[in-house]
Motif scaffolding. Structure first.
Motif, PDB file in Angstrom:
ATOM      1  N   ARG A 216       0.859  -0.943  -0.100  1.00 50.36           N
ATOM      2  CA  ARG A 216      -0.052   0.100   0.000  1.00 50.36           C
ATOM      3  C   ARG A 216       0.765   1.210   0.006  1.00 50.36           C
ATOM      4  O   ARG A 216       1.878   1.336   0.392  1.00 50.36           O
ATOM      5  CB  ARG A 216      -0.871   0.180   1.408  1.00 50.36           C
ATOM      6  N   PRO A 217       0.474   2.266  -0.456  1.00 50.35           N
ATOM      7  CA  PRO A 217       1.141   3.638  -0.655  1.00 50.35           C
ATOM      8  C   PRO A 217       1.935   3.815   0.943  1.00 50.35           C
ATOM      9  O   PRO A 217       3.099   4.379   0.569  1.00 50.35           O
ATOM     10  CB  PRO A 217       0.227   4.586  -0.889  1.00 50.35           C
ATOM     11  N   ALA A 220       5.135   2.198   0.854  1.00 51.77           N
ATOM     12  CA  ALA A 220       6.094   2.167  -0.204  1.00 51.77           C
ATOM     13  C   ALA A 220       7.811   2.757   0.146  1.00 51.77           C
ATOM     14  O   ALA A 220       8.634   2.121  -0.498  1.00 51.77           O
ATOM     15  CB  ALA A 220       5.349   3.180  -1.188  1.00 51.77           C
ATOM     16  N   LEU A 256       6.732  -0.265  -9.463  1.00 59.00           N
ATOM     17  CA  LEU A 256       6.821   1.186  -8.694  1.00 59.00           C
ATOM     18  C   LEU A 256       8.261   1.817  -8.992  1.00 59.00           C
ATOM     19  O   LEU A 256       9.123   0.792  -9.021  1.00 59.00           O
ATOM     20  CB  LEU A 256       6.896   0.635  -7.065  1.00 59.00           C
TER      21      LEU A 256
END
Length: 335
Positions: A216-217, A220, A256
């Motif tokens: 999840r962000p 990150a 990412l």
């Protein structure tokens, strides 16, 4: 996929090229050391270590994460070298990494999904030969049904990679590249980079494959720690800041990316110095405190952990008496 250079068990290099390449071979301008987080300790080294323990001498991303997660886990893995059972997920990751590495041996036009999938049986055979302990994963599966599902899952991960990158347009400068650098402080950093791409203009991209799902962000930054670690090593070796760091998540089909700057790498370097000082202090005092988290449920060492009523093995290194003013060990502060 990050693997440990301090530990033979769990390294992807078992099914990779198994070679050591000077980082200086990266497009004659990018990287310089020896190769592939391949284990820097041989099987013979580990056998000796079982008799005579040695203090930690270097730091890799995986071991740095171990200490931040739980200092006692770091001790069990690096100093005590306690055995761990292979897991289906980690072994599948090792297999997929080997397939993606080997695919680039073929000419660009032949780097197709069917060809990649055709490499899986051979790489699985090689993995079983080089790491016999993985055979026990399916010891209770005489009919082979679970193994077949496991191999099918590996095929799906390999197929998904083709939706995220086009290997016919890639010519990696390095694959499974071992990098190592000593900082001015004497701290030695090392690790294995899955893939290094170098553009005609000389810009460097560091790529890492993950067979799990993207975080999840809010998590990150933790995922990028490994990549910034590699970027720091490359920068210190060749004074080249990689243009891009790229994490390819095959489990969820996400990519990412992050473009580092020198300030990022300086922050990582300060963090690693602080971390290494805490490891050094714990090594000398023998004070390795467990840090319970939800991850404890997956730990192989519960029988030796005080949090689960266990007793760690006798500490195999000399211990100095604590001095007044010594800080509590295993408590890392903010970055």
């Amino acid at each position: 996929m990050e693997t440990s250079t301090e530990d033979v068990a769990g390294t992807d290099a078992a099914v990779g090229t198994g070679t050591r390449v000077a980082v200086g071979t990266v497009a004659e301008g990018m990287a310089g050391a020896d190769t592939a987080d391949v284990p820097t300790e041989t099987v013979a080294d580990v056998a000796v270590a079982a008799v005579t323990a040695r203090p930690p001498a270097s730091l890799s991303p995986s071991r740095a994460n171990d200490f931040m997660q739980c200092p006692l886990l770091y001790r069990f893995r690096v100093i005590d070298k306690l055995p761990e059972k292979p897991s289906e997920a980690a072994t599948r990751g090792t297999l997929v990494h080997a397939v993606l590495e080997r695919l680039f041996d073929a000419p660009a036009t032949e780097r197709t999904a069917p060809r990649a999938k055709s490499l899986i049986p051979g790489q699985w055979d090689r993995l079983r030969e080089t790491r016999p302990e993985v055979v026990e994963l399916f010891a209770d599966d005489p009919g082979g049904e679970r193994l077949a599902r496991w191999l099918t899952d590996a095929e799906r991960l390999v197929e998904r990679w083709f939706t995220l990158e086009d290997p016919t347009r890639l010519e990696p400068a390095e694959r499974e590249l071992f990098v190592e650098a000593s900082l001015d402080s004497g701290l030695k950093l090392r690790g294995i980079i899955d893939r290094v791409d170098v553009a005609p203009t000389g810009e460097v991209r560091i790529v890492d494959y993950k067979t799990g799902k993207a975080p999840r962000p809010e998590y990150a930054e933790g995922a990028l720690f490994q990549m910034k670690f590699y970027a720091l090593v490359v920068w210190r070796l060749k004074q080249v800041v990689p243009r891009r760091l790229q994490l390819v998540y095959l489990g969820s089909g996400d990519v990412l990316t992050y473009d580092p700057v020198i300030a990022d790498l300086e922050r990582v370097e300060r963090k690693l110095h602080s971390l290494w000082e805490a490891i050094r202090e714990a090594t000398e005092t023998g004070d390795w405190r467990p840090r319970p988290t939800k991850l404890c449920g997956w730990c192989d060492h519960q029988a030796s952990c005080p949090e689960f009523g266990g007793t760690p093995p006798p500490y195999p290194l000399p211990v100095r008496a604590p001095e007044s003013g010594d800080t509590e060990q295993g408590r890392m502060g903010p970055d």
